[in-house]
Design a protein around this motif. Structure first.
Motif, PDB file in Angstrom:
ATOM      1  N   ARG A 148      90.107  54.586  19.443  1.00 33.40           N
ATOM      2  CA  ARG A 148      90.046  53.342  18.692  1.00 33.40           C
ATOM      3  C   ARG A 148      88.611  52.811  18.607  1.00 33.40           C
ATOM      4  NH1 ARG A 148      94.664  48.798  19.514  1.00 33.40           N
ATOM      5  NH2 ARG A 148      96.022  50.555  19.105  1.00 33.40           N
ATOM      6  N   ILE A 149      87.873  52.943  19.688  1.00 31.00           N
ATOM      7  CA  ILE A 149      86.480  52.475  19.688  1.00 31.00           C
ATOM      8  C   ILE A 149      85.668  53.261  18.679  1.00 31.00           C
ATOM      9  CG2 ILE A 149      84.394  52.217  21.074  1.00 31.00           C
ATOM     10  CD1 ILE A 149      86.228  52.111  23.536  1.00 31.00           C
ATOM     11  N   MET A 150      85.856  54.580  18.703  1.00 27.84           N
ATOM     12  CA  MET A 150      85.096  55.429  17.801  1.00 27.84           C
ATOM     13  C   MET A 150      85.436  55.096  16.349  1.00 27.84           C
ATOM     14  SD  MET A 150      84.899  59.564  17.728  1.00 27.84           S
ATOM     15  CE  MET A 150      86.391  59.921  16.842  1.00 27.84           C
ATOM     16  N   ASP A 151      86.727  55.007  16.051  1.00 30.68           N
ATOM     17  CA  ASP A 151      87.146  54.708  14.683  1.00 30.68           C
ATOM     18  C   ASP A 151      86.600  53.372  14.208  1.00 30.68           C
ATOM     19  OD1 ASP A 151      90.467  56.233  14.725  1.00 30.68           O
ATOM     20  OD2 ASP A 151      88.474  57.012  14.254  1.00 30.68           O
ATOM     21  N   THR A 161      81.877  41.941  14.023  1.00 33.70           N
ATOM     22  CA  THR A 161      82.608  42.847  14.911  1.00 33.70           C
ATOM     23  C   THR A 161      83.082  42.176  16.183  1.00 33.70           C
ATOM     24  OG1 THR A 161      80.518  43.472  15.898  1.00 33.70           O
ATOM     25  CG2 THR A 161      81.328  44.849  14.106  1.00 33.70           C
ATOM     26  N   SER A 162      82.905  40.867  16.292  1.00 29.32           N
ATOM     27  CA  SER A 162      83.177  40.225  17.586  1.00 29.32           C
ATOM     28  C   SER A 162      84.622  40.407  18.032  1.00 29.32           C
ATOM     29  CB  SER A 162      82.806  38.748  17.558  1.00 29.32           C
ATOM     30  OG  SER A 162      83.364  38.151  16.418  1.00 29.32           O
ATOM     31  N   ALA A 163      85.560  40.417  17.102  1.00 25.38           N
ATOM     32  CA  ALA A 163      86.956  40.598  17.502  1.00 25.38           C
ATOM     33  C   ALA A 163      87.192  41.994  18.047  1.00 25.38           C
ATOM     34  CB  ALA A 163      87.878  40.343  16.310  1.00 25.38           C
ATOM     35  N   LEU A 164      86.470  42.968  17.501  1.00 28.42           N
ATOM     36  CA  LEU A 164      86.678  44.351  17.942  1.00 28.42           C
ATOM     37  C   LEU A 164      86.104  44.602  19.330  1.00 28.42           C
ATOM     38  CD1 LEU A 164      85.753  46.086  14.604  1.00 28.42           C
ATOM     39  CD2 LEU A 164      87.990  46.132  15.675  1.00 28.42           C
ATOM     40  N   VAL A 165      84.977  43.976  19.638  1.00 27.76           N
ATOM     41  CA  VAL A 165      84.338  44.277  20.926  1.00 27.76           C
ATOM     42  C   VAL A 165      84.765  43.319  22.034  1.00 27.76           C
ATOM     43  CG1 VAL A 165      82.302  45.276  19.855  1.00 27.76           C
ATOM     44  CG2 VAL A 165      82.296  42.875  20.463  1.00 27.76           C
ATOM     45  N   ALA A 166      85.521  42.277  21.669  1.00 29.09           N
ATOM     46  CA  ALA A 166      85.859  41.258  22.664  1.00 29.09           C
ATOM     47  C   ALA A 166      86.522  41.841  23.897  1.00 29.09           C
ATOM     48  CB  ALA A 166      86.760  40.197  22.039  1.00 29.09           C
ATOM     49  N   ARG A 167      87.388  42.860  23.713  1.00 30.15           N
ATOM     50  CA  ARG A 167      88.133  43.346  24.860  1.00 30.15           C
ATOM     51  C   ARG A 167      87.580  44.643  25.426  1.00 30.15           C
ATOM     52  NH1 ARG A 167      94.126  42.180  22.923  1.00 30.15           N
ATOM     53  NH2 ARG A 167      93.839  44.312  22.256  1.00 30.15           N
ATOM     54  N   GLU A 170      81.523  46.731  29.296  1.00 31.17           N
ATOM     55  CA  GLU A 170      80.126  46.914  28.918  1.00 31.17           C
ATOM     56  C   GLU A 170      79.817  48.332  28.453  1.00 31.17           C
ATOM     57  OE1 GLU A 170      77.566  44.674  28.624  1.00 31.17           O
ATOM     58  OE2 GLU A 170      79.248  43.277  28.813  1.00 31.17           O
ATOM     59  N   MET A 171      80.366  49.318  29.141  1.00 31.14           N
ATOM     60  CA  MET A 171      80.079  50.712  28.776  1.00 31.14           C
ATOM     61  C   MET A 171      80.636  51.002  27.380  1.00 31.14           C
ATOM     62  SD  MET A 171      81.632  53.932  28.541  1.00 31.14           S
ATOM     63  CE  MET A 171      82.795  54.518  29.755  1.00 31.14           C
ATOM     64  N   GLU A 172      81.857  50.498  27.107  1.00 31.84           N
ATOM     65  CA  GLU A 172      82.467  50.723  25.807  1.00 31.84           C
ATOM     66  C   GLU A 172      81.693  50.006  24.707  1.00 31.84           C
ATOM     67  OE1 GLU A 172      86.352  49.267  26.792  1.00 31.84           O
ATOM     68  OE2 GLU A 172      87.146  51.285  27.152  1.00 31.84           O
ATOM     69  N   ARG A 173      81.148  48.832  25.035  1.00 31.92           N
ATOM     70  CA  ARG A 173      80.362  48.107  24.048  1.00 31.92           C
ATOM     71  C   ARG A 173      79.109  48.888  23.693  1.00 31.92           C
ATOM     72  NH1 ARG A 173      80.833  41.598  25.372  1.00 31.92           N
ATOM     73  NH2 ARG A 173      83.088  41.555  25.157  1.00 31.92           N
ATOM     74  N   GLY A 174      78.505  49.503  24.696  1.00 28.51           N
ATOM     75  CA  GLY A 174      77.326  50.324  24.432  1.00 28.51           C
ATOM     76  C   GLY A 174      77.664  51.457  23.490  1.00 28.51           C
ATOM     77  N   LEU A 175      78.815  52.064  23.733  1.00 25.73           N
ATOM     78  CA  LEU A 175      79.292  53.161  22.900  1.00 25.73           C
ATOM     79  C   LEU A 175      79.511  52.674  21.467  1.00 25.73           C
ATOM     80  CD1 LEU A 175      79.860  55.930  24.018  1.00 25.73           C
ATOM     81  CD2 LEU A 175      82.253  55.334  24.183  1.00 25.73           C
TER      82      LEU A 175
END
Lengths: 216, 179
Positions: A148-151, A161-167, A170-175
């Motif tokens: 889901r993160i990649m897509d 994109t704030s709704a997408l990264v809210a949850r 930190e590592m996933e946000r970097g990705l």
């Protein structure tokens, strides 16, 4: 983003943190529950509810339950558990592990501890009997969420994109950010902007700030 | 808990959007060093107590303070190092003359470091590419077009040559062409 600034990356997902990484320093500031295995004199000032007064030399008694930052827990821990023993934070225990295995995507990893994967990986240093399950859980959780993160990072262009990264942790946000950068660079190239000369981001930012300096 | 001030320094840098250099927090750094001095002195005195009186239950306390000292050191070194990485980026993105606003954000030592770095880079660039040297801080992206403007033929390579992308038609001496 400055292109010539190469910060020290996090090493938390590997065997050891990177000494100079600001991300790792922030990650290891997070707390975990510990139990003292020996009295600790003269440190009572930090844990007023737990310690004795002046008569006991401000000692933290043996068997106290405290919350210490990871860096301190790591420093005081040894395999014989002479100074302290470490308990697992709830989110790495069986209950939450079951939640993650049910559906990893719905969980708000940012709220649960913004460095979920990094902190969890470094937790393995404390020789818990559940280490094998913890590492499996970290891995499977990431596998469950990665798609889901990649897509979303590859299909959100010029949007909020704030709704997408809210949850995301930190590592996933970097990705996510890396994915966005790739997408933006590609779009730039498609539009033929790649061969145009533009002022670097750094220079633009400083020009903007100069204006506010003049207003002060 | 110890090391709170040191964490403030780290957070300050982490907050600055990628690559920007906030003002040098001289006061914060001084406070961290003072805390380290106090920790060290407390440990010194406790160690002496243990050595003379054999009061070994102070050892966990000494270890606690020692961990805090190491943590303060780590935060300070990481703070200073990350700032140097940002300052180095300034040379590549801004050039060798920095605007005053930026210079005021740097400590005297950082300015000195920047000057040394500039010098080393300049010396290196002068050593490249023959007489004039080569300014490698220009043109940092690879060329977009397949052809370059002019290439002068310095050696007579009778006839023509074929390369992967293009045919080199005429390689007689001193002929200029687009390749």
């Amino acid at each position: 983003m400055s292109e010539a600034y190469f910060r020290v990356e996090s090493g938390a997902l590997g065997p050891e943190e990177n000494f100079l990484s600001l991300d790792d320093i922030l990650m290891s500031h997070e707390k975990l529950p510990v139990r003292t295995e020996t009295p600790m004199p003269r440190l009572g000032a930090f844990f007023l509810e737990r310690s004795g007064g002046a008569e006991t030399d401000h000692t933290i008694p043996q068997g106290s339950k405290l919350e210490l930052p990871l860096w301190l827990a790591k420093g005081l821990f040894d395999h014989k558990r002479r100074i302290l023993s470490v308990d697992l934070p709830k989110i790495y225990q069986q209950g939450w592990r079951t939640v993650f295995s049910a559906d990893a995507n719905v969980v708000d990893l940012h709220k649960l501890g913004p460095h979920f994967y990094g902190f969890g990986s470094q937790l393995l240093h404390f020789d818990s009997p559940e280490n094998a399950d913890i590492s499996q859980s970290l891995l499977q959780t990431f596998i469950g969420r990665f798609r889901r993160i990649m897509d979303s990072s590859q299909n959100t262009y010029n949007e909020d994109t704030s709704a997408l990264v809210a949850r995301l942790d930190e590592m996933e946000r970097g990705l996510f950010q890396t994915g966005q950068k790739g997408l933006n660079d590609f779009q730039c190239w498609e539009k033929g902007q790649a061969s145009q000369i533009t002022a670097s981001n750094l220079v633009q930012n400083y020009k903007k700030r100069k204006f506010t300096d003049m207003e002060d | 808990m110890f090391c709170e001030k040191a964490m403030e320094l780290v957070r300050e840098l982490h907050r600055a959007p990628e690559g920007q250099l906030p003002a040098f927090n001289e006061d914060g750094l001084r406070q961290v060093l003072e805390e380290m001095k106090a920790l060290y002195e407390q440990n010194q005195s406790d160690v002496n107590e243990v050595k003379s009186g054999g009061q070994s239950d102070l050892i966990p306390t000494i270890k606690f303070r020692h961990c805090s000292l190491l943590r303060n050191r780590r935060c300070t070194v990481a703070y200073l190092y990350d700032r140097l990485l940002r300052i180095r980026a300034l040379r590549w993105e801004y050039g060798s003359i920095l605007p005053n606003a930026l210079r005021f954000h740097m400590s005297a030592e950082e300015m000195e470091w920047f000057n040394h770095y500039k010098k080393s880079l300049a010396t290196y660039m002068r050593s490249l590419g023959g007489d004039g040297g080569l300014d490698i801080t220009q043109d940092m992206k690879p060329p977009k077009s397949l052809y370059i403007e002019k290439a002068e033929c310095i050696k007579d390579c009778k006839g023509s040559a074929k390369t992967m992308g293009a045919d080199l038609k005429d390689l007689s001496l001193d002929k200029e062409g687009i390749i």
